[in-house]
Design a protein around this motif. Structure first.
Motif, PDB file in Angstrom:
ATOM      1  N   VAL A 213       0.856  -1.184   0.000  1.00  0.00           N
ATOM      2  CA  VAL A 213       0.000   0.000   0.000  1.00  0.00           C
ATOM      3  C   VAL A 213       0.892   1.234   0.000  1.00  0.00           C
ATOM      4  O   VAL A 213       2.083   1.162   0.284  1.00  0.00           O
ATOM      5  N   TRP A 215       1.834   4.091   1.934  1.00  0.00           N
ATOM      6  CA  TRP A 215       1.725   4.497   3.329  1.00  0.00           C
ATOM      7  C   TRP A 215       2.371   5.868   3.491  1.00  0.00           C
ATOM      8  O   TRP A 215       3.489   6.095   3.027  1.00  0.00           O
ATOM      9  N   VAL A 222      -3.152   5.464   4.762  1.00  0.00           N
ATOM     10  CA  VAL A 222      -2.897   4.866   3.460  1.00  0.00           C
ATOM     11  C   VAL A 222      -3.533   5.745   2.393  1.00  0.00           C
ATOM     12  O   VAL A 222      -4.631   6.252   2.588  1.00  0.00           O
ATOM     13  N   GLN A 247      -3.990  -7.616   4.085  1.00  0.00           N
ATOM     14  CA  GLN A 247      -5.271  -7.050   3.712  1.00  0.00           C
ATOM     15  C   GLN A 247      -6.149  -8.110   3.061  1.00  0.00           C
ATOM     16  O   GLN A 247      -5.663  -9.069   2.484  1.00  0.00           O
ATOM     17  N   ARG A 498      -9.737  -1.283   3.703  1.00  0.00           N
ATOM     18  CA  ARG A 498      -9.408   0.143   3.748  1.00  0.00           C
ATOM     19  C   ARG A 498      -9.119   0.500   5.193  1.00  0.00           C
ATOM     20  O   ARG A 498      -9.824   0.055   6.101  1.00  0.00           O
TER      21      ARG A 498
END
Length: 958
Positions: A213, A215, A222, A247, A498
């Motif tokens: 992701v 970050w 995120v 995730q 998310r």
RNA sequence: GCCUUGGUGGCGGAACUGGUAGACGCGCUGGAUUCAAAAUCCAGUUCCUUCGGGAGUGAGGGUUCGAUUCCCUCCCAAGGUACCA
């Protein structure tokens, strides 16, 4: 009596609400029709004139279908989870639910004002627990499913477990993680429960995986790709790093082929289909395995890494995907992505420094940098060689950043003579470019035309065409165990987690690190209250701030985090679902939205089946519309829905753009120069509120001074005593001050005028600039229409009622025909013109006949429902016009006894000749010839030959 | 670059499977009504013209008696996508 649209519109909106005129029944003898507009995210800014365009179109079609005798479902709701409410909560501390509620109320007010035929009893809100209960339920269904490639559909995970129990996974063909180990039935049965769960997670349609992701440490959050500009966050400009996080993902790739095939069955716009096709990115080719020539160094390393002795004899393998396996004899090097896992293992000591430097440099470059810089060729030799599977020749292995780790296998076999990128790379680094094409010059560029390919210098492929060579090479590769035919997709699995607050919580708790689902009977798992909406200090998602966020498996309820003992109380998932979760099945939920025992009843889904007409923006092409198709296919596989495509027809309405107004400030001063004079100065452009501008682009200077303080002491350089602004068409947005609000338009002209005008602006699918000036045209049409019905009050006519004349009937039926065709073709813009012509004609015909005015009111009703209702009641009806049958077109009223034939004269110089309608071709010919003879005599020339061309025109050829 | 959709008056846009290009609306011009204004109504409005006509649907070619429409080449705009092997 004047056309008092304010009173009329208020009256009928109240009537529709009180009488539930548009409430749809799930049980009717009529045929069903399901018309749907994409539901909106209720933003704080409210609706502007661009938003209702699609809703009006759907509404017109719905009302039309109702007139046509259909049982119409036309629902509306809100996609009410989303970022803006969360951002607002972060800034102000106000709970997103409150913000959302306020925004929804504002939306509802605005929507009601426009007179839509929505069945509000079916309203859904994705952030409502009674709704997201079923979003959570679908998630659980996906968790409990795997994709069986043999049956080509999703199946319950229990069928997979029983296969494992009987025969391990050797014969399973499933869409699963690449690193799934093979095991026998005995292995499986010996696995611990946790090991079994770990294996199953590699098969489930929704699964946990470590995903990268973006970050942003400074923001503690995120970011999506488009929230990053030049490698830093859009907000604040903080650095962003790639970070691995565990995730949830959705195995949409399992459906890649079916998502592609399904496009043929549905009536969606071509550009939208193309972008989905593109996004899925199917390419046909082969996977080929190259063995690395093992050096002593590598062998030592292998022994060190892997104790198993068998590994010593097994060389490293590089798997590549290629669409041109037929060019395999043209391979002169290989390229690995710098991130490829083999790079470290195969690099020779001599090349190590150079390779490490390059890998490091690539890692530092942002994706954006790497993409923008397509021209630069860069790469490094690893020092290692692979072995050609057929010629056994050594092939140097390079790394280069033009090979992407995320596509295919992250490695390519480079064929410089057949691929321009490989060609450029080879030229740049002086690598050989063997030519394997017959009769082709490759001294300047690569040759990539498949159609005219004839293979040469390629052993058993010599003389073959692309097609034949493909077949042959794949067979040979399979024979020697070095590859196979393969289809590759660009589509990646969809990340479903998310790190946000305002989204659906996952119905998941963790036992021993393994995810467990909460039973349906204990759903919904409601979003907990939190102190603050930002991530926690330890970098956990906002739900990490919740103190009541643990699951007690005995009580089956949420309890305090303090009670977590990993025996009966377990931690709950901290991520929430993405925006598209709630929108991926909402269209089915509308069929039975208050059902608390099922997402919808079998009766409801078997009655409504699918959406017949779906209207919304094209920006959802590769998001909502792809994910919804994916979930629909899954629901179909599991037997919950009867159709595997959720929407038969889809239309993308175009955007209504704003026309910004621009003033020109002379650089460094407070002087503003009018548009026509600006070239004399060096100016900067500033946007001002479009409401300060009149029709001829003239600025109201006094109003401007009051608008914003910075203009109070401004000076203006005028042309012709006026300040003229520049105009620019761009997206309607608050920040450009070009937003036109529907409320103001409704107040001044009424909802019917707005509806008509939005349609009249141009074709539904096209984007078009808003210009309020033109609305007077449709408004005066409505006034004329009103006048036409003036003789009627409460059904009684002041004066004698006339029988319709032939002329009246002609006008009416012409209009019926055109309007019906227009609606069926979604050309709503041209119907408005047709209405105008019709009313003008009837007015000049002084038509007062009920037999004409009745059907006319019905024709107008889908477009301008309020006035139609009022006219209908004046004609004496006490019930709503909504169910009145659509008038039938009858050809006979348009037929005439004679017709004016257009006469073409060598394709030019046309004139008309009136002739009886029932004349045969020969008779027409004779008549035209007679006419031509007299004509020729008059002009003193020889007559031309007459030929009647079948069709619409008579042609004279000379 | 590739894929897709488009390109018609001052403007938004019509024109069905090739058949009188510019419907309808805006804007503009002139007129009627009015003390005046708003509103309303009527007429005109593609361009050029020596008032006979001539040119014209992004540019150039082609097919056809006839092309905004079909075919080829090119230009421009919008949307999608991108070292996709």
């Amino acid at each position: 009596m004047n056309y008092d649209f304010r009173e009329i519109e208020a009256k009928w909106q109240k009537y529709w609400a009180e009488n539930e005129t548009f409430k749809a029944s799930n049980d009717s003898d009529k045929p069903k029709f399901y018309a749907l507009s994409m539901f909106p995210y209720p933003s704080g800014a409210g609706l502007h004139v661009g938003h209702p365009l699609g809703y009006i179109a759907t509404d017109i079609y719905s009302r039309y279908k109702r007139h046509k005798g259909f049982n119409v479902l036309h629902p509306m709701g809100y996609d009410s989870f989303g970022l803006p409410a969360e951002q607002y909560a972060i800034q102000t501390g106000q709970h997103p639910a409150i913000t959302t509620e306020q925004n929804i109320n504002r939306y509802r007010e605005q929507l009601d004002q426009l007179g839509f035929s929505f069945d509000w009893s079916r309203e859904v809100r994705t952030s409502n627990p009674q709704y997201y209960k079923w979003t959570q339920w679908i998630f659980i269904q996906l968790f409990n499913a795997w994709y069986n490639k043999k049956s080509d559909k999703a199946e319950n995970i229990s069928s997979l477990i029983s296969i494992f129990e009987k025969g391990g996974n050797a014969n399973v063909e499933a869409t699963c993680d690449d690193d799934t180990p093979s095991f026998s039935a005995a292995d499986w049965n010996a696995f611990s429960e946790k090991e079994k769960q770990e294996i199953l997670l590699k098969y489930r349609l929704t699964y946990l995986a470590d995903t990268e992701v973006n970050w942003c440490p400074a923001l503690g959050t995120v970011l999506a790709n488009d929230e990053i500009v030049n490698g830093v966050s859009e907000r604040g400009g903080h650095p962003v790093v790639r970070k691995k996080m565990t995730q949830w993902s959705m195995r949409i790739t399992a459906y890649a082929q079916r998502l592609l095939d399904g496009l043929d069955k549905i009536d969606w716009p071509q550009p939208l289909k193309d972008s989905q096709t593109n996004w899925i990115g199917r390419s046909v080719g082969a996977s080929v395995t190259f063995n690395v020539k093992m050096t002593d160094e590598m062998l030592k390393q292998v022994q060190h890494d892997d104790v198993a002795s068998s590994a010593v004899e097994k060389p490293y393998e590089i798997e590549v995907f290629t669409t041109r396996p037929d060019t395999i004899f043209g391979v002169s090097f290989m390229t690995l992505a710098p991130e490829h896992e083999l790079v470290a293992k195969i690099t020779t000591p001599e090349q190590k420094t150079e390779v490490d430097t390059y890998v490091e440099a690539t890692a530092k470059r942002s994706e954006r940098d790497r993409m923008a810089d397509v021209k630069t060729i860069s790469g490094v030799f690893t020092g290692a060689y692979a072995e050609h599977p057929f010629t056994k020749e050594p092939i140097p292995i390079w790394i280069g950043d033009y090979v992407l780790a995320s596509y295919g296998t992250g490695a390519v076999m480079a064929v410089p003579c057949g691929d321009q990128r490989d060609y450029d790379f080879a030229k740049h680094y002086n690598i050989a470019i063997p030519n394997i094409f017959e009769g082709v010059d490759i001294s300047e560029e690569a040759f990539a035309d498949k159609e005219t390919t004839v293979i040469a210098n390629s052993d058993f492929l010599n003389g073959l065409s692309y097609k034949d060579a493909m077949k042959k090479i794949i067979a040979e590769l399979e024979k020697i165990g070095h590859g196979e035919g393969k289809v590759n997709y660009r589509l990646r699995d969809a990340v479903f987690s998310r790190q946000r607050y305002w989204g659906e919580p996952f119905p998941v708790y963790y036992v021993d690190g393994m995810p467990q689902m909460i039973d349906l009977e204990h759903l919904p798992l409601q979003l907990p209250e939190v102190e603050k909406y930002l991530p926690t200090e330890t970098g956990e998602p906002p739900l990490g701030n919740a103190t009541e966020w643990a699951w007690d498996v005995e009580k089956n309820e949420v309890v305090s985090n303090d009670l977590i003992d990993h025996k009966t109380v377990f931690p709950l998932e901290l991520n929430t679902m993405p925006g598209w979760a709630g929108s991926s099945q909402y269209f089915n939920r509308y069929m039975d939205p208050r059902n608390d025992d099922a997402i919808f009843s079998p009766e409801a889904i078997n009655y409504w089946h699918d959406v017949d007409l779906y209207i919304g923006g094209s920006e959802h092409a590769t998001g909502h519309l792809l994910y919804s198709r994916f979930w629909q296919k899954f629901m179909f596989d599991m037997g919950y829905v009867p159709k595997d495509e959720f929407a038969q027809k889809l239309i993308n309405q175009g955007m209504i753009t704003g026309t910004s107004a621009i003033v020109y400030r002379i650089a460094g001063t407070k002087k503003y120069v009018s548009f026509g004079l600006k070239s004399d100065y060096s100016t900067e452009e500033l946007r001002v509120d479009v409401n300060l501008i009149n029709v001829s682009n003239e600025l109201d200077i006094e109003a401007l001074k009051n608008w914003q303080p910075e203009y109070q002491d401004a000076e203006f350089i005028l042309e012709d005593d006026k300040y003229i602004v520049g105009r620019e068409v761009e997206k309607m947005s608050k920040r450009w001050y070009n937003v036109v609000n529907p409320d103001a338009i409704c107040e001044e002209y009424g909802a019917d005028s707005l509806r008509l005008y939005e349609m009249f602006l141009g074709p539904l699918e096209q984007s078009k600039p808003w210009n309020t000036a033109g609305i007077t045209g449709v408004h005066s049409f409505l006034k004329k229409l009103w006048k036409l019905y003036a003789p009627y009050t409460n059904g009684s006519l002041s004066g004698a009622e006339a029988e319709p004349t032939a002329e009246n009937l002609k006008t009416l039926h012409k209009t019926i025909k055109k309007v019906e065709e227009d609606i069926e073709n979604f050309s709503f813009n041209t119907s408005v013109s047709t209405f105008m012509i019709c009313v003008n004609e009837l007015t000049s015909q002084k038509c007062t006949s009920k037999a004409i005015l009745e059907p006319l009111a019905i024709l107008v009703s889908p477009y301008a429902p309020h006035i139609a209702e009022e006219l209908w009641s004046r004609l004496g009806y006490s019930e709503s016009i909504a169910e009145a049958p659509f008038p039938k077109f009858e050809e006979k009223y348009l037929v005439e006894s004679s017709k004016e034939y257009p006469i073409s004269f060598n394709g030019k110089m046309r004139f008309k000749l009136e002739l009886p309608l029932d004349m045969s071709k020969d008779e027409i010919e004779a008549a035209v010839l007679a006419h031509e003879k007299t004509q020729a005599q008059l002009e003193g020339r020889t007559p031309k030959k007459v030929i009647v061309v079948p069709g619409k025109i008579v042609n004279i050829v000379g």
